[in-house]
Motif scaffolding. Structure first.
Motif, PDB file in Angstrom:
ATOM      1  N   ALA B 650      81.057  85.355  91.835  1.00 38.66           N
ATOM      2  CA  ALA B 650      79.635  85.034  91.715  1.00 38.66           C
ATOM      3  C   ALA B 650      79.173  84.080  92.803  1.00 38.66           C
ATOM      4  O   ALA B 650      78.035  84.145  93.265  1.00 38.66           O
ATOM      5  CB  ALA B 650      79.356  84.433  90.340  1.00 38.66           C
ATOM      6  N   GLN B 772      80.225  81.978 101.407  1.00 38.45           N
ATOM      7  CA  GLN B 772      79.220  82.988 101.731  1.00 38.45           C
ATOM      8  C   GLN B 772      79.868  84.302 102.172  1.00 38.45           C
ATOM      9  O   GLN B 772      79.489  85.383 101.730  1.00 38.45           O
ATOM     10  CB  GLN B 772      78.291  82.488 102.835  1.00 38.45           C
ATOM     11  CG  GLN B 772      77.489  83.610 103.461  1.00 38.45           C
ATOM     12  CD  GLN B 772      76.389  83.124 104.358  1.00 38.45           C
ATOM     13  OE1 GLN B 772      75.230  83.178 104.003  1.00 38.45           O
ATOM     14  NE2 GLN B 772      76.763  82.620 105.509  1.00 38.45           N
ATOM     15  N   TRP B 775      81.545  85.994  99.214  1.00 35.26           N
ATOM     16  CA  TRP B 775      80.547  86.525  98.289  1.00 35.26           C
ATOM     17  C   TRP B 775      79.973  87.842  98.791  1.00 35.26           C
ATOM     18  O   TRP B 775      79.846  88.814  98.049  1.00 35.26           O
ATOM     19  CB  TRP B 775      79.418  85.501  98.083  1.00 35.26           C
ATOM     20  CG  TRP B 775      78.236  86.091  97.390  1.00 35.26           C
ATOM     21  CD1 TRP B 775      78.125  86.418  96.077  1.00 35.26           C
ATOM     22  CD2 TRP B 775      76.984  86.460  98.006  1.00 35.26           C
ATOM     23  NE1 TRP B 775      76.891  86.963  95.821  1.00 35.26           N
ATOM     24  CE2 TRP B 775      76.167  86.994  96.983  1.00 35.26           C
ATOM     25  CE3 TRP B 775      76.488  86.390  99.311  1.00 35.26           C
ATOM     26  CZ2 TRP B 775      74.874  87.458  97.237  1.00 35.26           C
ATOM     27  CZ3 TRP B 775      75.201  86.832  99.566  1.00 35.26           C
ATOM     28  CH2 TRP B 775      74.411  87.367  98.534  1.00 35.26           C
TER      29      TRP B 775
ATOM     30  N   HIS C 243      76.082  77.853 106.969  1.00 31.77           N
ATOM     31  CA  HIS C 243      76.861  77.862 105.726  1.00 31.77           C
ATOM     32  C   HIS C 243      76.325  78.862 104.710  1.00 31.77           C
ATOM     33  O   HIS C 243      77.052  79.284 103.818  1.00 31.77           O
ATOM     34  CB  HIS C 243      76.889  76.461 105.129  1.00 31.77           C
ATOM     35  CG  HIS C 243      77.373  75.441 106.105  1.00 31.77           C
ATOM     36  ND1 HIS C 243      78.695  75.307 106.437  1.00 31.77           N
ATOM     37  CD2 HIS C 243      76.706  74.544 106.871  1.00 31.77           C
ATOM     38  CE1 HIS C 243      78.832  74.360 107.350  1.00 31.77           C
ATOM     39  NE2 HIS C 243      77.644  73.878 107.634  1.00 31.77           N
ATOM     40  N   GLY C 244      75.064  79.175 104.825  1.00 27.67           N
ATOM     41  CA  GLY C 244      74.522  80.103 103.864  1.00 27.67           C
ATOM     42  C   GLY C 244      73.187  80.649 104.319  1.00 27.67           C
ATOM     43  O   GLY C 244      72.290  79.891 104.703  1.00 27.67           O
ATOM     44  N   SER C 245      73.073  81.974 104.245  1.00 29.80           N
ATOM     45  CA  SER C 245      71.797  82.593 104.592  1.00 29.80           C
ATOM     46  C   SER C 245      70.815  82.356 103.451  1.00 29.80           C
ATOM     47  O   SER C 245      71.207  81.926 102.357  1.00 29.80           O
ATOM     48  CB  SER C 245      72.009  84.097 104.767  1.00 29.80           C
ATOM     49  OG  SER C 245      72.423  84.654 103.529  1.00 29.80           O
ATOM     50  N   GLU C 247      69.432  84.609 101.785  1.00 38.00           N
ATOM     51  CA  GLU C 247      69.814  85.552 100.740  1.00 38.00           C
ATOM     52  C   GLU C 247      70.910  84.964  99.842  1.00 38.00           C
ATOM     53  O   GLU C 247      70.857  85.049  98.611  1.00 38.00           O
ATOM     54  CB  GLU C 247      70.312  86.835 101.408  1.00 38.00           C
ATOM     55  CG  GLU C 247      70.553  87.971 100.463  1.00 38.00           C
ATOM     56  CD  GLU C 247      71.300  89.127 101.137  1.00 38.00           C
ATOM     57  OE1 GLU C 247      71.845  88.917 102.240  1.00 38.00           O
ATOM     58  OE2 GLU C 247      71.333  90.208 100.556  1.00 38.00           O
ATOM     59  N   TYR C 248      71.915  84.368 100.494  1.00 38.02           N
ATOM     60  CA  TYR C 248      73.022  83.778  99.745  1.00 38.02           C
ATOM     61  C   TYR C 248      72.526  82.618  98.883  1.00 38.02           C
ATOM     62  O   TYR C 248      72.867  82.499  97.707  1.00 38.02           O
ATOM     63  CB  TYR C 248      74.110  83.317 100.707  1.00 38.02           C
ATOM     64  CG  TYR C 248      75.307  82.661 100.058  1.00 38.02           C
ATOM     65  CD1 TYR C 248      76.001  83.290  99.029  1.00 38.02           C
ATOM     66  CD2 TYR C 248      75.754  81.417 100.495  1.00 38.02           C
ATOM     67  CE1 TYR C 248      77.109  82.690  98.447  1.00 38.02           C
ATOM     68  CE2 TYR C 248      76.866  80.806  99.922  1.00 38.02           C
ATOM     69  CZ  TYR C 248      77.541  81.446  98.892  1.00 38.02           C
ATOM     70  OH  TYR C 248      78.641  80.846  98.330  1.00 38.02           O
ATOM     71  N   HIS C 251      70.618  83.842  95.922  1.00 36.42           N
ATOM     72  CA  HIS C 251      71.561  84.332  94.914  1.00 36.42           C
ATOM     73  C   HIS C 251      72.222  83.164  94.174  1.00 36.42           C
ATOM     74  O   HIS C 251      72.330  83.161  92.949  1.00 36.42           O
ATOM     75  CB  HIS C 251      72.622  85.207  95.584  1.00 36.42           C
ATOM     76  CG  HIS C 251      73.840  85.416  94.743  1.00 36.42           C
ATOM     77  ND1 HIS C 251      73.889  86.331  93.715  1.00 36.42           N
ATOM     78  CD2 HIS C 251      75.042  84.779  94.740  1.00 36.42           C
ATOM     79  CE1 HIS C 251      75.079  86.268  93.135  1.00 36.42           C
ATOM     80  NE2 HIS C 251      75.796  85.335  93.735  1.00 36.42           N
ATOM     81  N   LEU C 252      72.661  82.169  94.960  1.00 37.10           N
ATOM     82  CA  LEU C 252      73.353  81.025  94.351  1.00 37.10           C
ATOM     83  C   LEU C 252      72.455  80.295  93.358  1.00 37.10           C
ATOM     84  O   LEU C 252      72.923  79.825  92.322  1.00 37.10           O
ATOM     85  CB  LEU C 252      73.801  80.037  95.433  1.00 37.10           C
ATOM     86  CG  LEU C 252      75.143  80.269  96.122  1.00 37.10           C
ATOM     87  CD1 LEU C 252      75.396  79.141  97.111  1.00 37.10           C
ATOM     88  CD2 LEU C 252      76.292  80.364  95.129  1.00 37.10           C
TER      89      LEU C 252
END
Lengths: 164, 788, 266
Positions: B650, B772, B775, C243-245, C247-248, C251-252
């Motif tokens: 998740a 990331q 995932w 570290h994170g788009s 989109e990510y 979602h998170l």
């Protein structure tokens, strides 16, 4: 330049400082207590950890002037002549150091962990509590062991320790 | 006080100063009248310097001097060098771009050195640096390795076409291609070995000091090899002749390769101290370290494994593009060649191997050795292929390895190396037992019930350590020999100083080397001091890297000890009035065979210096011997690491649940220290696999320029490790040592990635496998290999 | 650092007067944002006004159902406070996740919310609990306080003195930390106080901390993680970095919000 006054390792000290002077610079450059190290510039690595009024702080992120009237303990202030602090001893006994650069900060952080969590520490507690101290040499395995064992040793009365 | 034996986990002699804050690192040294250097660095990845005006800055408060590339040229200071000459596929020497310590016409990466400001205080130097006017003609960055050789790419060095330093091959191409044509099955992987920043916790630092009275220099510096630094700074850079330059590497807070090299900053501090007539000190902050320490890894590889119908490996074919960064750093060229391709046989009997390597310039920080240096990249290729191949042909990955292990030694691989000894099956079996591989499926089902993906991965690594016979490396292009020196000085009272050309920056030489002497001479370890890191004290040495200090450095000490013992026996024969041939030495005592007459080591030492009781015409007074030891072969540590991990699909977060390491390092001098070395290596390898990756953007700006963005492994990222040893004694050196410093970093990335790909059910997972990244893959996998 | 003049006033009044009298002053609370910023030469204040010498700004007290925390209270004090643990356990828990132990020994609640870093933890608690920020001049509801990235409703020279939180037991904070900095990549504070349901999200949005109103609406039917199934945030509004788009992160937020609600519903 303003004057800053504090006690360091039990000794009163006072100096004129440029306001920009960080506590770690004051310790290293004014007092020549070079055991406290600087390993980063983003308050992440913890090599500069000292105790200010009984609590672990990152001396790279405290102005010397902010410590006005405070009591600072550095790695040099641990133990007594000829007698290591049990946490220092535990790091040696359990090979909790290699290059030694992060070690003073680790030991100061470790004592702070014991002060807050007591003498019986779970492995995961130690690992989580070390979030602010980075070591590149040991993989933390032996640091965690050293802190767990050092915490237990800190419970022993000082006189017994001296007699050992 | 008793003798410490080889094999004892004796506590470290050096620790007392470190745990009491009395270590002395370069930045802890304050020289009288010292000044502070601040380097003005290029903010651009690639630019021509049209104009550089320091006049206003030079007039600012506290400024002692500002120096530029022009001043370097004026003093005829030479370029920084690369010490390993590679000849390309056409037999031509590699193309080496000019590498001045301070930029001349061009800057070639963000952080490249434009000028140095020397001032009374660091803040003043920084203030003045901001007042330097530089007119840059910004040129296109060459930040992407994959496209750096395209015809459209800008040229990092105007004279080097296609940004190609060299193309180099190893192995037998025709044989390999032939095997692939006949292969029953071919496994192919595209692999990126991510770029890493070494990040020893002590940033680099230097103090240069010129003594006008003696016309000599002293350089305190964070070096893994002070003698090599002196040699390069003297013979190539031209700071001063060797006998007029003393290099001291005091306590050094970790290196991992990054402190092998001779960098611009140290060079400038030494040189500038004469220019300004005062000591010049520079201490890197972490941000500078990210920009200007040599980085590691950074390969793009296509790798193929050919199998026959029984699952036996018949050939390996590898194409690798290696990033060199903007300049060839001190040993950069050897890393993706002789330290990489020569290890591509792994632990396996592979009849044919061919490797093609391109070394490419980009406008990024130089790339050079980082813990493992080429060998982690090789192990990653081989072990990812082994795991993927086993899965593809439906064979258990452990069985596949067992089937293909080399079993007879010595074994000649198709890529230069002759493995002297090993028992790969023993390490794998022991690791599987410790890791409870049998219980894995049960644990995997339990994870699946909790919505987690569990994976298990092996890494059966091999490395080549000690580096090698000097003649051999010379024939391969090395600019230096790779022997080591030692001197054993026995004092009249019987205690001993060992001078070594190795350098300890965390490895514990002060203990293990003393342990060797204690064991051999029968004196307490407390009576042995190890001296290293000062060119005025130790005559010469090659330093510490490549896990060589045990296998080579200690072998030199053994040789010197042999000589000490031989001479002491001569003296003892006079003292005991017996024939030299009858003198035996054991447990610190010289005795006459078959009698009860004996004399202890300390008495012989005293007599050696008093020189009353032996003819000095035959035996010189004193007891001090030196030796140079040149290895006869590489050593080949090997073993198996097993990683077991769990993924939260998740969030993509990976948690390492179990780590098992079983290593064969030959004879282990101090198991406590050896285990510690492995722990640290594993952490760095896990860092590479899960956390660390240096990233440049399209303009060549370093995106991961601090610990805020470059993820260093922390205590809660790692588990405790389960450790085991197997032992095949190394036949190539007197102690049977193989070396242990890099094993963890070599083994770990493949173990992690084999476990992650096992959990996710796809081979296409890049490093670092950040949450990331994981995932993204996990959500596209409808039915990952969960509970079976 | 650039040179500056250092002041250590002894009262809020004096501090406010000083702040008003200098051209480019900066207030120094715990210093864990300001000092690194000064070290990197990213700010050049002529005057630094240290609030560390003002006794009124410290302290934690519970009056009736209101928990009042002085602006200069260190994160470690909040994390360890029996009063906070009793009144708003989720707040004590959150404070114990900020930075690392040494950072928590220096960083202050006032400093954190005045700075309103988009990945800081405290703003999520303030918004998630419906706190009131009390300043040298007025009271500001948290809903009106956080106005954007590093932006707040504070006027120049206005000093936060205390933060008042309602005592709420049914609340939880779940943090997904950035693997490098350990700041929140996504942090969600979920709370239920009678009919008032709040879901505050930090770390994720380009506009800083925000309330996820769709989630709050959905939770009104049933305060359970499942109620958020199928809800999503537009990725375009999220921070996108190495570290994170977006989109990510979007979602998170969904995953972490569910976990926070489950923990709060406990």
């Amino acid at each position: 330049m303003p004057i800053v006054t504090m006690t360091v390792n039990g000794r009163p000290v006072s100096a004129d400082v440029d306001p920009r002077t960080l506590l770690v610079q004051f310790l290293r450059e004014n007092l020549m207590l070079t055991g406290t190290h600087v390993g980063c510039d983003t308050s992440q690595c913890g090599a500069c950890t000292v105790h200010l009024d009984g609590h672990a702080v990152k001396a790279c992120t405290v102005l010397a002037l902010q410590a006005e009237g405070g009591a600072v303990v550095t790695i040099e202030g641990l133990g007594a002549p000829g007698l290591l602090h049990p946490m220092q001893e535990a790091f040696r006994e359990h090979h909790g150091l290699q290059c030694g650069f992060c070690t003073p900060g680790m030991i100061m952080a470790a004592i702070d962990i014991v002060n807050r969590h007591g003498n019986e520490l779970a492995e995961h507690t130690v690992r989580e509590e070390l979030e602010g101290n980075i070591c590149r040499c040991t993989g933390y395995h032996n640091i965690v062991r050293a802190i767990t064992e050092g915490a237990r040793a800190m419970a022993a009365p000082v006189l017994n320790r001296a007699a050992e | 006080m008793t003798v410490t034996r080889i094999g004892e986990a004796v506590r470290r002699k050096e620790d007392h100063r470190f745990i009491t804050g009395k270590g002395q690192y370069t930045d802890d040294i304050f020289r009288p009248r010292q000044t502070h250097a601040y380097f003005l660095r290029s903010p651009h990845a690639h630019a021509r310097i049209r104009r550089l005006d320091t006049a206003e800055a030079a007039a600012m408060p506290g400024v002692v001097g500002i120096l530029t590339g022009k001043d370097l040229a004026e003093d005829k200071i030479g370029d920084l060098i690369c010490g390993w000459m590679i000849h390309d596929i056409h037999g031509q020497p590699m193309k080496m771009g000019s590498h001045p310590a301070l930029a001349k016409e061009k800057v070639r990466y963000v952080g490249d050195h434009v000028a140095v400001v020397i001032a009374e205080r660091l803040d003043q130097a920084r203030d003045a640096a901001e007042a330097i006017e530089v007119d840059y003609e910004v040129l296109p960055a060459v930040a992407d390795l994959a496209t750096a050789t395209d015809a459209t790419a800008a040229l990092v060095h105007d004279e080097i076409a296609g940004n190609l330093a060299f193309e180099w091959h190893l192995g037998h191409k025709a044989m390999t291609d032939h095997a692939f044509e006949r292969a029953h099955h071919v496994t192919r992987l595209d692999i990126v070995n991510n770029r890493l920043v070494p990040n020893p916790m002590e940033p680099r630092a230097a103090i240069g000091e010129y003594d006008s009275g003696n016309d000599s220099f002293t350089l305190w510096t964070t070096s893994q090899n002070p003698h090599v630094a002196r040699l390069v700074l003297s013979a190539f850079v031209g700071i001063a002749p060797e006998h007029k330059l003393r290099v001291i590497a005091p306590d050094v807070g970790g290196g991992f390769g990054s402190k092998i090299f001779i960098y611009a900053e140290e060079t400038v501090c030494a040189w500038a101290s004469k220019r300004v007539g005062r000591p010049v000190k520079w201490t890197s902050d972490r941000s500078e370290a990210f920009l200007s320490d040599a980085h590691g890894r950074d390969h793009i590889t296509t790798a193929e494994l050919a199998l026959d119908e029984r699952g036996k490996i018949t050939a390996l074919r590898v194409k690798t593009r290696a990033n060199m960064g903007a300049y060839l750093s001190t040993f950069a060229s050897s890393i993706p060649t002789y330290l990489y391709a020569t290890l591509l046989s792994g632990q396996y009997d592979i009849p044919a191997i061919h490797a093609a390597v391109e070394a490419v310039y980009t406008t990024t920080a130089p790339v050079d050795a980082y813990r493992g240096a080429g060998r982690p990249e090789a192990t990653f290729v081989v072990e990812r292929l082994a795991e993927a191949a086993a899965r593809e042909i439906g064979m258990d990955p452990a069985d596949f390895r067992k089937k293909n292990f080399i079993r007879k030694f010595p074994h000649q691989t198709p890529v230069i190396m002759t493995y002297d000894i090993g028992n790969y099956r023993a390490s794998l079996d022991k690791a599987m037992e410790i890791a409870d591989v049998k219980g894995f499926n049960r644990r995997r089902r339990q994870s699946a019930r909790e919505g987690k993906l569990r994976g298990l991965g092996y890494s059966c690594y091999i490395e080549a350590c000690g580096i090698a016979p000097s003649q051999a490396v010379g024939s391969l292009g090395a600019g230096v020999g790779l022997w080591e020196s030692a001197e054993v000085r026995v004092n009249p009272t019987g205690n001993v100083e060992v001078l070594t050309g190795s350098h300890s920056h965390g490895q514990g030489h002060e203990t293990t080397f003393a342990q060797l002497v204690s064991d051999r001479l029968g004196i307490p370890i407390e009576q042995v001091t190890v001296v290293h890191g000062d060119t005025d004290k130790v005559q010469f040495g090659m330093g510490t890297y490549g896990s060589r200090s045990g296998a080579v450095g200690m072998s030199a000490i053994v040789k010197a000890l042999d000589k000490v013992e031989a001479k002491a026996k001569k003296i003892a024969s006079h003292l005991l009035e017996a024939a030299e041939a009858d003198i035996e030495f054991k447990d610190g005592k010289f005795s006459v065979a078959g009698t009860d007459r004996s004399i202890d080591f300390a008495s012989v030492a005293l007599n050696a210096y008093v020189a009353h009781k032996f003819p000095t015409s035959e035996i010189e007074p004193g007891l001090k011997e030196g030796a140079f030891y040149d290895p006869v072969n590489f050593t080949f540590p090997a073993g198996t690491h097993i990683c077991e991990l769990e993924i939260d699909p998740a969030t993509g977060r990976t948690t390492i649940c179990n780590w098992t390491a079983v290593d064969d390092f030959g004879v282990v001098i101090n198991p406590m220290i050896v285990e510690g070395q492995v722990h640290g290596g594993i952490a760095q390898g896990v860092g590479q696999a899960l956390l660390e990756g240096a990233a440049y953007d399209r303009d060549g700006q370093l995106v991961t320029g601090s610990f805020m963005d470059y993820a260093m492994p922390r205590a809660d990222d790692l588990p405790s490790f389960k450790m085991g040893f197997t032992e095949t004694k190394c036949p190539s050196n007197p102690l049977g040592i193989k070396g242990c410093g890099e094993a963890g970093a070599i083994a770990a990335p493949a173990a992690v990635m084999n476990a992650i790909t096992d959990a996710l059910g796809t081979e296409a997972v890049p490093m670092p496998a950040t949450p990331q990244t994981v995932w993204k893959i996990a959500r596209t996998r409808a039915a990952p290999r969960a509970a079976e | 650092m650039f040179a500056f003049t250092y002041h250590r006033p002894s009262s809020v009044r004096k501090a406010a007067a000083l702040a008003a009298s200098v051209a480019d002053g900066k207030l120094l609370a715990g210093g864990h944002t300001l000092i690194p910023t000064l070290k990197q030469r990213l700010a050049a204040p002529g005057d630094v006004i240290d609030l560390g010498g003002i006794p009124d700004l410290a302290g934690i007290e519970l009056r009736g159902r209101t928990l009042s925390i002085g602006a200069m209270t260190r994160h470690a004090e909040v994390a360890a406070s029996p009063v906070v643990k009793e009144a708003v356990p989720a707040l004590a828990y959150l404070a114990g996740l900020i930075g690392d132990p040494a950072v928590r020994n220096r960083g202050t609640i006032g400093g954190s919310i005045a700075n309103n870093d988009p990945s800081a933890d405290y703003p999520a608690a303030c918004l998630g609990l419906g706190a009131t920020i009390i300043t040298s001049q007025r009271r500001i509801e948290a809903d009106d306080f956080f106005t954007g990235l590093f932006e707040t409703a504070l006027e120049p020279g206005e000093i936060i003195t205390r933060i008042a939180f309602p005592a709420v037991k049914k609340a939880a904070y779940v943090k997904f930390a950035n693997p490098a900095s350990r700041y929140a990549m996504v942090g969600v504070f979920a709370a239920k106080r009678t009919a008032d349901i709040r879901v505050a999200v930090t770390g994720a949005s380009q506009s800083g901390v925000f309330r996820w109103t769709e989630a709050e609406e959905a939770l009104k039917k049933r305060f359970a993680g499942r109620s958020l199934d199928g809800l999503s945030l537009p990725a375009d509004d999220m921070i996108s970095d190495l570290h994170g788009s977006g989109e990510y992160r979007a979602h998170l937020v969904g995953v972490i919000a569910q976990r926070a609600v489950e923990a709060a519903a406990g």
